[in-house]
Scaffold this motif. Structure first.
Motif, PDB file in Angstrom:
ATOM      1  N   ARG A 120       0.776  -1.223  -0.088  1.00 23.13           N
ATOM      2  CA  ARG A 120      -0.079   0.085   0.046  1.00 23.13           C
ATOM      3  C   ARG A 120       1.040   1.122   0.058  1.00 23.13           C
ATOM      4  NH1 ARG A 120      -2.654   0.969   5.466  1.00 23.13           N
ATOM      5  NH2 ARG A 120      -4.020  -0.783   5.061  1.00 23.13           N
ATOM      6  N   ARG A 121       1.934   1.374   0.953  1.00 23.30           N
ATOM      7  CA  ARG A 121       2.617   2.421   0.956  1.00 23.30           C
ATOM      8  C   ARG A 121       3.433   2.487  -0.426  1.00 23.30           C
ATOM      9  NH1 ARG A 121       7.673   2.264   5.271  1.00 23.30           N
ATOM     10  NH2 ARG A 121       8.264   0.828   3.993  1.00 23.30           N
ATOM     11  N   GLY A 122       3.990   1.689  -1.312  1.00 21.34           N
ATOM     12  CA  GLY A 122       4.741   1.556  -2.280  1.00 21.34           C
ATOM     13  C   GLY A 122       3.769   2.127  -3.336  1.00 21.34           C
ATOM     14  N   PHE A 123       2.529   1.659  -3.460  1.00 23.29           N
ATOM     15  CA  PHE A 123       1.536   2.383  -4.552  1.00 23.29           C
ATOM     16  C   PHE A 123       1.151   3.499  -4.354  1.00 23.29           C
ATOM     17  CE2 PHE A 123       0.825  -2.473  -5.341  1.00 23.29           C
ATOM     18  CZ  PHE A 123       0.988  -2.478  -6.707  1.00 23.29           C
ATOM     19  N   HIS A 124       0.960   3.902  -3.161  1.00 18.60           N
ATOM     20  CA  HIS A 124       0.620   5.047  -2.806  1.00 18.60           C
ATOM     21  C   HIS A 124       1.647   6.391  -2.919  1.00 18.60           C
ATOM     22  CE1 HIS A 124      -3.276   4.039   0.098  1.00 18.60           C
ATOM     23  NE2 HIS A 124      -3.325   3.830  -1.032  1.00 18.60           N
ATOM     24  N   SER A 125       2.765   5.742  -2.559  1.00 18.20           N
ATOM     25  CA  SER A 125       4.108   6.831  -2.943  1.00 18.20           C
ATOM     26  C   SER A 125       4.286   7.013  -4.415  1.00 18.20           C
ATOM     27  CB  SER A 125       5.119   6.201  -2.109  1.00 18.20           C
ATOM     28  OG  SER A 125       5.569   5.085  -2.475  1.00 18.20           O
ATOM     29  N   GLY A 126       3.781   6.087  -5.225  1.00 15.72           N
ATOM     30  CA  GLY A 126       4.368   6.058  -6.746  1.00 15.72           C
ATOM     31  C   GLY A 126       5.393   5.178  -6.967  1.00 15.72           C
ATOM     32  N   GLU A 127       6.024   4.370  -5.959  1.00 14.25           N
ATOM     33  CA  GLU A 127       7.277   3.816  -6.168  1.00 14.25           C
ATOM     34  C   GLU A 127       6.701   2.424  -6.897  1.00 14.25           C
ATOM     35  OE1 GLU A 127      10.219   3.242  -2.695  1.00 14.25           O
ATOM     36  OE2 GLU A 127       8.193   3.896  -1.404  1.00 14.25           O
ATOM     37  N   LEU A 128       5.635   1.878  -6.779  1.00 14.28           N
ATOM     38  CA  LEU A 128       5.141   0.928  -7.462  1.00 14.28           C
ATOM     39  C   LEU A 128       4.107   1.307  -8.268  1.00 14.28           C
ATOM     40  CD1 LEU A 128       4.954  -1.880  -4.484  1.00 14.28           C
ATOM     41  CD2 LEU A 128       6.478  -1.679  -6.090  1.00 14.28           C
ATOM     42  N   ARG A 129       3.897   0.439  -9.506  1.00 18.72           N
ATOM     43  CA  ARG A 129       2.923   0.538 -10.400  1.00 18.72           C
ATOM     44  C   ARG A 129       2.619  -0.792 -11.016  1.00 18.72           C
ATOM     45  NH1 ARG A 129       1.361   4.364  -8.503  1.00 18.72           N
ATOM     46  NH2 ARG A 129       1.106   6.689  -9.417  1.00 18.72           N
ATOM     47  N   SER A 130       1.708  -1.477 -11.174  1.00 18.03           N
ATOM     48  CA  SER A 130       1.366  -2.789 -11.342  1.00 18.03           C
ATOM     49  C   SER A 130       1.254  -2.879 -12.900  1.00 18.03           C
ATOM     50  CB  SER A 130       0.026  -3.223 -10.830  1.00 18.03           C
ATOM     51  OG  SER A 130      -0.793  -2.814 -11.078  1.00 18.03           O
ATOM     52  N   GLU A 131       1.340  -4.077 -13.275  1.00 12.37           N
ATOM     53  CA  GLU A 131       1.358  -4.440 -14.768  1.00 12.37           C
ATOM     54  C   GLU A 131       0.044  -5.609 -14.922  1.00 12.37           C
ATOM     55  OE1 GLU A 131       4.854  -6.415 -16.355  1.00 12.37           O
ATOM     56  OE2 GLU A 131       6.110  -5.148 -15.112  1.00 12.37           O
ATOM     57  N   VAL A 132      -0.529  -5.293 -15.852  1.00 13.70           N
ATOM     58  CA  VAL A 132      -2.088  -6.191 -16.136  1.00 13.70           C
ATOM     59  C   VAL A 132      -1.743  -6.155 -17.618  1.00 13.70           C
ATOM     60  CG1 VAL A 132      -4.354  -6.236 -16.234  1.00 13.70           C
ATOM     61  CG2 VAL A 132      -3.507  -5.408 -14.233  1.00 13.70           C
ATOM     62  N   TYR A 133      -1.849  -7.577 -18.137  1.00 11.71           N
ATOM     63  CA  TYR A 133      -1.770  -7.667 -19.710  1.00 11.71           C
ATOM     64  C   TYR A 133      -2.881  -6.896 -20.364  1.00 11.71           C
ATOM     65  CZ  TYR A 133       1.346 -11.830 -18.739  1.00 11.71           C
ATOM     66  OH  TYR A 133       2.206 -12.509 -18.617  1.00 11.71           O
ATOM     67  N   ASP A 134      -2.498  -6.336 -21.622  1.00 16.11           N
ATOM     68  CA  ASP A 134      -3.557  -5.578 -22.270  1.00 16.11           C
ATOM     69  C   ASP A 134      -4.731  -6.445 -22.589  1.00 16.11           C
ATOM     70  OD1 ASP A 134      -1.654  -3.628 -22.534  1.00 16.11           O
ATOM     71  OD2 ASP A 134      -1.038  -3.812 -24.310  1.00 16.11           O
ATOM     72  N   ASP A 135      -4.789  -7.780 -23.066  1.00 16.01           N
ATOM     73  CA  ASP A 135      -5.800  -8.413 -23.176  1.00 16.01           C
ATOM     74  C   ASP A 135      -6.667  -8.792 -22.209  1.00 16.01           C
ATOM     75  OD1 ASP A 135      -4.928 -11.417 -22.438  1.00 16.01           O
ATOM     76  OD2 ASP A 135      -3.330 -10.436 -23.229  1.00 16.01           O
ATOM     77  N   ALA A 136      -6.072  -8.748 -20.844  1.00 13.45           N
ATOM     78  CA  ALA A 136      -6.852  -8.876 -19.349  1.00 13.45           C
ATOM     79  C   ALA A 136      -7.671  -7.677 -19.408  1.00 13.45           C
ATOM     80  CB  ALA A 136      -5.803  -9.194 -18.590  1.00 13.45           C
ATOM     81  N   ALA A 137      -6.802  -6.432 -19.513  1.00 12.99           N
ATOM     82  CA  ALA A 137      -7.670  -5.266 -19.068  1.00 12.99           C
ATOM     83  C   ALA A 137      -8.729  -4.972 -20.097  1.00 12.99           C
ATOM     84  CB  ALA A 137      -6.608  -4.050 -19.105  1.00 12.99           C
ATOM     85  N   GLN A 158      -5.125  -6.983  -3.707  1.00 12.17           N
ATOM     86  CA  GLN A 158      -5.710  -7.133  -5.101  1.00 12.17           C
ATOM     87  C   GLN A 158      -6.124  -5.784  -5.663  1.00 12.17           C
ATOM     88  OE1 GLN A 158      -8.592 -10.324  -4.920  1.00 12.17           O
ATOM     89  NE2 GLN A 158      -7.345 -11.529  -3.528  1.00 12.17           N
ATOM     90  N   ARG A 159      -6.634  -5.000  -4.874  1.00 12.45           N
ATOM     91  CA  ARG A 159      -7.343  -3.835  -5.170  1.00 12.45           C
ATOM     92  C   ARG A 159      -6.339  -2.860  -5.467  1.00 12.45           C
ATOM     93  NH1 ARG A 159     -10.830  -5.035  -0.749  1.00 12.45           N
ATOM     94  NH2 ARG A 159      -9.775  -3.843   0.755  1.00 12.45           N
ATOM     95  N   LEU A 160      -5.146  -2.939  -4.639  1.00 14.35           N
ATOM     96  CA  LEU A 160      -4.082  -1.919  -5.201  1.00 14.35           C
ATOM     97  C   LEU A 160      -3.428  -2.329  -6.521  1.00 14.35           C
ATOM     98  CD1 LEU A 160      -2.076  -1.971  -1.762  1.00 14.35           C
ATOM     99  CD2 LEU A 160      -3.047  -0.147  -2.713  1.00 14.35           C
ATOM    100  N   ILE A 161      -3.364  -3.602  -6.862  1.00 11.25           N
ATOM    101  CA  ILE A 161      -2.827  -3.866  -8.108  1.00 11.25           C
ATOM    102  C   ILE A 161      -3.883  -3.349  -9.353  1.00 11.25           C
ATOM    103  CG2 ILE A 161      -2.738  -5.937  -9.637  1.00 11.25           C
ATOM    104  CD1 ILE A 161      -1.280  -7.646  -7.425  1.00 11.25           C
ATOM    105  N   PHE A 162      -5.194  -3.451  -9.073  1.00 11.12           N
ATOM    106  CA  PHE A 162      -5.940  -3.123 -10.283  1.00 11.12           C
ATOM    107  C   PHE A 162      -6.435  -1.580 -10.177  1.00 11.12           C
ATOM    108  CE2 PHE A 162      -6.496  -7.860 -10.169  1.00 11.12           C
ATOM    109  CZ  PHE A 162      -6.459  -7.931 -11.459  1.00 11.12           C
ATOM    110  N   ALA A 163      -6.216  -1.149  -8.898  1.00 12.32           N
ATOM    111  CA  ALA A 163      -6.094   0.408  -8.860  1.00 12.32           C
ATOM    112  C   ALA A 163      -4.920   1.228  -9.314  1.00 12.32           C
ATOM    113  CB  ALA A 163      -6.320   0.823  -7.655  1.00 12.32           C
ATOM    114  N   ASN A 164      -3.823   0.573  -9.628  1.00 15.83           N
ATOM    115  CA  ASN A 164      -2.616   1.334  -9.820  1.00 15.83           C
ATOM    116  C   ASN A 164      -2.092   0.833 -11.175  1.00 15.83           C
ATOM    117  OD1 ASN A 164      -2.246   3.398  -7.388  1.00 15.83           O
ATOM    118  ND2 ASN A 164      -3.135   1.236  -6.663  1.00 15.83           N
ATOM    119  N   THR A 165      -2.547   0.405 -12.363  1.00 17.17           N
ATOM    120  CA  THR A 165      -1.772  -0.205 -13.215  1.00 17.17           C
ATOM    121  C   THR A 165      -1.050   0.825 -13.945  1.00 17.17           C
ATOM    122  OG1 THR A 165      -3.524  -0.119 -14.918  1.00 17.17           O
ATOM    123  CG2 THR A 165      -3.966  -1.914 -13.617  1.00 17.17           C
TER     124      THR A 165
END
Length: 255
Positions: A120-137, A158-165
């Protein structure tokens, strides 16, 4: 049925998706998320120990899990001192256990819940951005009001991953809900029965489950769900003659 042939998916009313190796590259989880949690566990616990109700709950879960691990002789488990021994000593013991769990890729709630807090800290700070396959999105957009996630990672993670692609922004609006191991382990038939009961379709076969893991596919199929196995770069090889239909892209699925 040949593995390359897809079953009739017209009866499908709900879709349940694994994350790692299905919607998201295994490399992102193994090479980005896990190291981030490992590298930040000490600082996270030291900063929040004794002052955060979340951390108190996380530590209680970890203590219970480690007691069980010690009783079973799990490799890497070390005793956690009582709080009276001092914060630094307790945090170090907690971190050693967490690191061992990460190395072993343990699918236990105590680890997954704590990882979610750290990410959560990493996503909120911008250190982390998730990867979701284009076809999945793109498929999630098509399947709106049908798709759910079932992952060993916590629901928060899970919510963090799909909120921060990185490529698609926040795509949580295309998902209806999230399941984690609090509903049951992913390799147990009863977990998929509980998911069916929660989703409320007339028959379990009206739920499509996508995963890259053969044992999960077997459990879901035994519960009556329709199952496809996802073939993505870096995924573990499947057993010969595994008997499941496979896909390499969500674009192959029409429901």
């Amino acid at each position: 049925m040949a593995a390359s042939e897809l079953p009739d998916l017209s009866p499908i009313r709900r879709v349940v998706l694994d994350i790692e190796g299905t919607t998201t590259p295994i490399s992102f989880v193994a090479d980005v998320l896990f190291p981030y949690a490992r590298d930040n566990v000490r600082s996270h616990l030291a900063a929040t120990y004794g002052s955060s109700e979340e951390t108190r709950a996380d530590v209680a879960l970890l203590r219970a899990q480690v007691e069980e691990d010690l009783a079973q002789g799990v490799d890497g488990a070390v005793p956690i001192p009582a709080d009276g021994e001092g914060v630094a000593v307790v945090v170090e013991a907690l971190a050693v256990n967490v690191e061992a769990m990460i190395r072993a890729d343990r699918k236990v709630t105590a680890l997954k819940q704590l990882q979610g807090r750290i990410w959560r800290r990493g996503f909120h700070s911008g250190e982390l951005r998730s990867e979701v396959y284009d076809d999945a999105a793109e498929a999630l957009r098509r399947w709106r009001a049908k798709a759910y996630i079932y992952s060993s990672g916590s629901r928060e993670a899970q919510r963090l991953i799909f909120a921060n692609t990185a490529a698609h922004g926040d795509i949580r609006d295309h998902l209806c809900g999230f399941f984690d191991t609090t509903i049951g382990p992913k390799r147990e038939v009863s977990s998929y029965y509980e998911i069916w009961q929660t989703l409320g379709t007339d028959r379990p076969s009206q739920i499509l489950f996508l995963t890259d893991v053969y044992q999960e596919a077997t459990a879901a199929k035994a519960a009556g769900l329709e199952v496809l196995i996802s073939i993505r770069p870096g995924n573990a090889p499947l057993p010969d003659n595994h008997g499941f239909p496979t896909i390499t892209s969500f674009a192959q699925i029409s429901i």
